[in-house]
Motif scaffolding. Structure first.
Motif, PDB file in Angstrom:
ATOM      1  N   GLY A 192       9.502  -1.654  -3.959  1.00  0.00           N
ATOM      2  CA  GLY A 192       9.472  -0.951  -2.677  1.00  0.00           C
ATOM      3  C   GLY A 192      10.428   0.228  -2.671  1.00  0.00           C
ATOM      4  N   LEU A 193      11.623   0.042  -3.225  1.00  0.00           N
ATOM      5  CA  LEU A 193      12.581   1.148  -3.315  1.00  0.00           C
ATOM      6  C   LEU A 193      12.082   2.239  -4.258  1.00  0.00           C
ATOM      7  CD1 LEU A 193      15.995  -0.733  -3.451  1.00  0.00           C
ATOM      8  CD2 LEU A 193      15.124   0.714  -1.609  1.00  0.00           C
ATOM      9  N   MET A 224       9.539   4.344  -2.633  1.00  0.00           N
ATOM     10  CA  MET A 224      10.048   5.264  -1.617  1.00  0.00           C
ATOM     11  C   MET A 224      10.331   6.630  -2.251  1.00  0.00           C
ATOM     12  SD  MET A 224      12.563   3.009   0.768  1.00  0.00           S
ATOM     13  CE  MET A 224      12.942   4.365   1.859  1.00  0.00           C
ATOM     14  N   SER A 278       5.149   1.612  -0.522  1.00  0.00           N
ATOM     15  CA  SER A 278       6.482   0.994  -0.449  1.00  0.00           C
ATOM     16  C   SER A 278       6.581  -0.074   0.635  1.00  0.00           C
ATOM     17  CB  SER A 278       7.551   2.059  -0.228  1.00  0.00           C
ATOM     18  OG  SER A 278       7.368   2.696   1.016  1.00  0.00           O
ATOM     19  N   LEU A 279       5.996   0.166   1.787  1.00  0.00           N
ATOM     20  CA  LEU A 279       6.119  -0.792   2.886  1.00  0.00           C
ATOM     21  C   LEU A 279       5.441  -2.117   2.548  1.00  0.00           C
ATOM     22  CD1 LEU A 279       7.353  -1.003   5.658  1.00  0.00           C
ATOM     23  CD2 LEU A 279       5.229  -0.199   6.633  1.00  0.00           C
ATOM     24  N   PHE A 329       7.871  -4.009   0.387  1.00  0.00           N
ATOM     25  CA  PHE A 329       8.986  -4.509   1.195  1.00  0.00           C
ATOM     26  C   PHE A 329       8.566  -5.754   1.978  1.00  0.00           C
ATOM     27  CE2 PHE A 329      11.125  -0.222   1.159  1.00  0.00           C
ATOM     28  CZ  PHE A 329      12.236  -0.673   0.468  1.00  0.00           C
ATOM     29  N   CYS A 378       9.492  -4.714   9.798  1.00  0.00           N
ATOM     30  CA  CYS A 378       8.532  -4.067   8.892  1.00  0.00           C
ATOM     31  C   CYS A 378       7.096  -4.271   9.369  1.00  0.00           C
ATOM     32  CB  CYS A 378       8.689  -4.604   7.474  1.00  0.00           C
ATOM     33  SG  CYS A 378      10.110  -3.975   6.602  1.00  0.00           S
TER      34      CYS A 378
END
Length: 70
Positions: free
Chosen positions: A17-18, A21, A27-28, A31, A52
């Protein structure tokens, strides 16, 4: 053993996820997957997971409205 595997997958998903980004990617989604795995053991992960999920719902609603206008 199950907890170690769960935490390993959660950290992997959060790291992806990072990464996504920075570079284009979902990415979401990663996460949410990572927080979902951590939410079995940690209450703070449940709170972040709820945030989220709300952000994903708002962004999907926004995109649906924009696409409906086309």
């Amino acid at each position: 053993m199950k907890k170690v595997l769960n935490h390993t997958l959660a950290v992997l998903f959060l790291a992806l996820g990072l990464l996504f980004m920075i570079v284009p990617g979902p990415s979401l989604i990663f996460f949410i997957a990572g927080l979902f795995l951590l939410a079995f053991y940690y209450p703070w992960a449940r709170r972040y997971l709820a945030h989220c999920q709300i952000a994903l719902k708002k962004s999907c609603t926004f995109l649906d409205k924009k696409l409906a206008k086309r």
